[in-house]
Scaffold this motif. Structure first.
Motif, mmCIF file in Angstrom:
data_model
loop_
_atom_site.group_PDB
_atom_site.id
_atom_site.type_symbol
_atom_site.label_atom_id
_atom_site.label_comp_id
_atom_site.label_asym_id
_atom_site.label_seq_id
_atom_site.Cartn_x
_atom_site.Cartn_y
_atom_site.Cartn_z
ATOM 1 N N LYS A 167 0.836 -1.213 0.000
ATOM 2 C CA LYS A 167 0.000 0.000 0.000
ATOM 3 C C LYS A 167 0.868 1.259 0.000
ATOM 4 O O LYS A 167 1.743 1.411 0.850
ATOM 5 C CB LYS A 167 -0.891 -0.007 1.244
ATOM 6 N N LEU A 168 0.609 2.120 -0.980
ATOM 7 C CA LEU A 168 1.274 3.432 -1.019
ATOM 8 C C LEU A 168 0.194 4.512 -1.063
ATOM 9 O O LEU A 168 -0.949 4.234 -1.413
ATOM 10 C CB LEU A 168 2.173 3.561 -2.256
ATOM 11 N N TYR A 169 0.576 5.733 -0.749
ATOM 12 C CA TYR A 169 -0.374 6.850 -0.751
ATOM 13 C C TYR A 169 -0.123 7.825 -1.893
ATOM 14 O O TYR A 169 -0.878 8.766 -2.075
ATOM 15 C CB TYR A 169 -0.355 7.555 0.609
ATOM 16 N N GLY A 170 0.951 7.606 -2.669
ATOM 17 C CA GLY A 170 1.217 8.483 -3.808
ATOM 18 C C GLY A 170 2.513 8.093 -4.487
ATOM 19 O O GLY A 170 3.185 7.149 -4.058
ATOM 20 N N SER A 171 2.828 8.787 -5.573
ATOM 21 C CA SER A 171 4.052 8.552 -6.347
ATOM 22 C C SER A 171 4.331 7.073 -6.589
ATOM 23 O O SER A 171 5.461 6.604 -6.430
ATOM 24 C CB SER A 171 5.268 9.196 -5.663
ATOM 25 N N MET A 172 3.310 6.363 -6.989
ATOM 26 C CA MET A 172 3.439 4.927 -7.260
ATOM 27 C C MET A 172 4.526 4.635 -8.288
ATOM 28 O O MET A 172 5.194 3.602 -8.226
ATOM 29 C CB MET A 172 2.114 4.383 -7.822
ATOM 30 N N GLU A 173 4.692 5.569 -9.224
ATOM 31 C CA GLU A 173 5.642 5.366 -10.335
ATOM 32 C C GLU A 173 7.057 5.073 -9.839
ATOM 33 O O GLU A 173 7.856 4.450 -10.543
ATOM 34 C CB GLU A 173 5.705 6.623 -11.222
ATOM 35 N N LEU A 174 7.349 5.540 -8.637
ATOM 36 C CA LEU A 174 8.691 5.370 -8.103
ATOM 37 C C LEU A 174 8.965 3.916 -7.684
ATOM 38 O O LEU A 174 10.117 3.473 -7.684
ATOM 39 C CB LEU A 174 8.847 6.302 -6.893
ATOM 40 N N ALA A 175 7.923 3.187 -7.352
ATOM 41 C CA ALA A 175 8.099 1.852 -6.756
ATOM 42 C C ALA A 175 8.870 0.881 -7.649
ATOM 43 O O ALA A 175 9.821 0.241 -7.186
ATOM 44 C CB ALA A 175 6.750 1.285 -6.332
ATOM 45 N N PRO A 176 8.531 0.764 -8.951
ATOM 46 C CA PRO A 176 9.280 -0.178 -9.799
ATOM 47 C C PRO A 176 10.708 0.310 -10.079
ATOM 48 O O PRO A 176 11.590 -0.497 -10.356
ATOM 49 C CB PRO A 176 8.477 -0.215 -11.103
ATOM 50 N N LEU A 177 10.911 1.616 -10.000
ATOM 51 C CA LEU A 177 12.225 2.184 -10.327
ATOM 52 C C LEU A 177 13.226 1.976 -9.193
ATOM 53 O O LEU A 177 14.438 1.996 -9.409
ATOM 54 C CB LEU A 177 12.103 3.688 -10.631
ATOM 55 N N THR A 178 12.719 1.784 -7.995
ATOM 56 C CA THR A 178 13.586 1.633 -6.825
ATOM 57 C C THR A 178 13.692 0.185 -6.358
ATOM 58 O O THR A 178 14.395 -0.105 -5.387
ATOM 59 C CB THR A 178 13.025 2.450 -5.645
#
Ligand code: PRT
Ligand code: MG
Length: 213
Positions: free
Chosen positions: A141-152
């Motif tokens: 569960k995230l609250y924002g900036s989901m796009e960052l998750a696969p990049l990190t």
């Protein structure tokens, strides 16, 4: 008490204004310029309250507002029980999608039956989608900036809203699955529908005509 309509600042407010305007209803304050949370309209019997997009269903459900406008995503995540949804307003349209890094082979991960790590704010929609497909996922569960998750390396995939696709593109992500189309709905408090039937019906009609037009 005037009829209270709950809106969120930004695209929902901006896209709802023209629908009201088509019936001659004007909101008298500009939320981008004023800090007021209760906005008068040119109709003494109608006011607008500004709440977070994800709080609109809560306000309407518990009678803090008689009606509201909320994205289908927000309604599904909140739970739709007890909320009357008479109209698809067809505004703030977008789609819910699965996206991955361009170099991640999603199709083969699914084929091999690997557990896929999925980061999202939309856990209900994601859980249902992958359950329907029989794909095993660990939801983060995230609250924002989901796009960052696969990049990190936090996740293999995300479930997020896409409109133009430019946010995904700017972050080297690609859409691999379309889950559902999303638009905003008019939601109505059940008690208000009974106890304040005339004015509430009249406002539903205003929206109905505006959407039809
Ligand atoms: O911002 P806050 O946390 O207060 O709440 P919110 O983000 O839920 O509110 P808001 O006003 O941003 O969105 C309200 C509603 O608009 C959502 O519930 C959706 O139903 C709808 N909507 C329509 C969108 C988009 N289009 C959209 N593109 N909501 C969010 N986005 C975001 C998306 O999450 C992604 O980060 O925009 C980005 C992608 O946009 P593109 O154009 O680059 O693809
Ligand atoms: Mg937002």
């Amino acid at each position: 008490m005037p009829i209270t309509l709950a809106l969120s600042k930004g695209r929902i407010f901006d896209d709802t204004l023209p629908l009201l305007a088509s019936a001659g209803i004007e909101v008298l304050d500009d939320p981008e310029k004023s800090r007021k949370l209760i906005l008068a309209t040119n109709r003494p019997d109608l006011r607008v309250v500004l709440v977070r997009a994800s709080d609109v269903p809560t306000y309407v459900q518990y009678g803090g507002a008689d009606l509201g406008v909320a994205g289908k995503d927000v309604l599904i995540e909140h739970g739709e029980e007890g909320l009357y949804q008479p109209l698809d307003l067809k505004i703030a349209r977008c789609r819910m999608s699965v996206a991955v890094r361009a170099d991640f082979d999603y199709a083969s991960a699914v084929r091999q039956g690997s557990r896929i790590r999925v980061a999202t704010k939309y856990t209900q929609i994601a859980r249902q989608h992958f359950a329907d497909k029989g794909v095993h996922v660990d939801l983060i569960k995230l609250y924002g900036s989901m796009e960052l998750a696969p990049l990190t390396g936090l996740a293999d995939a995300i479930v997020d809203l896409v409109s133009t696709g430019s946010t995904l593109k700017a972050n080297n992500l690609v859409e691999v699955e379309h889950i559902m189309d999303i638009s905003s709905r008019l939601v109505v408090n059940q008690a208000a529908l009974k106890l304040r039937r005339e004015p509430v019906r009249a406002l539903i009609d205003v929206f109905g005509k505006a959407v039809g037009a």
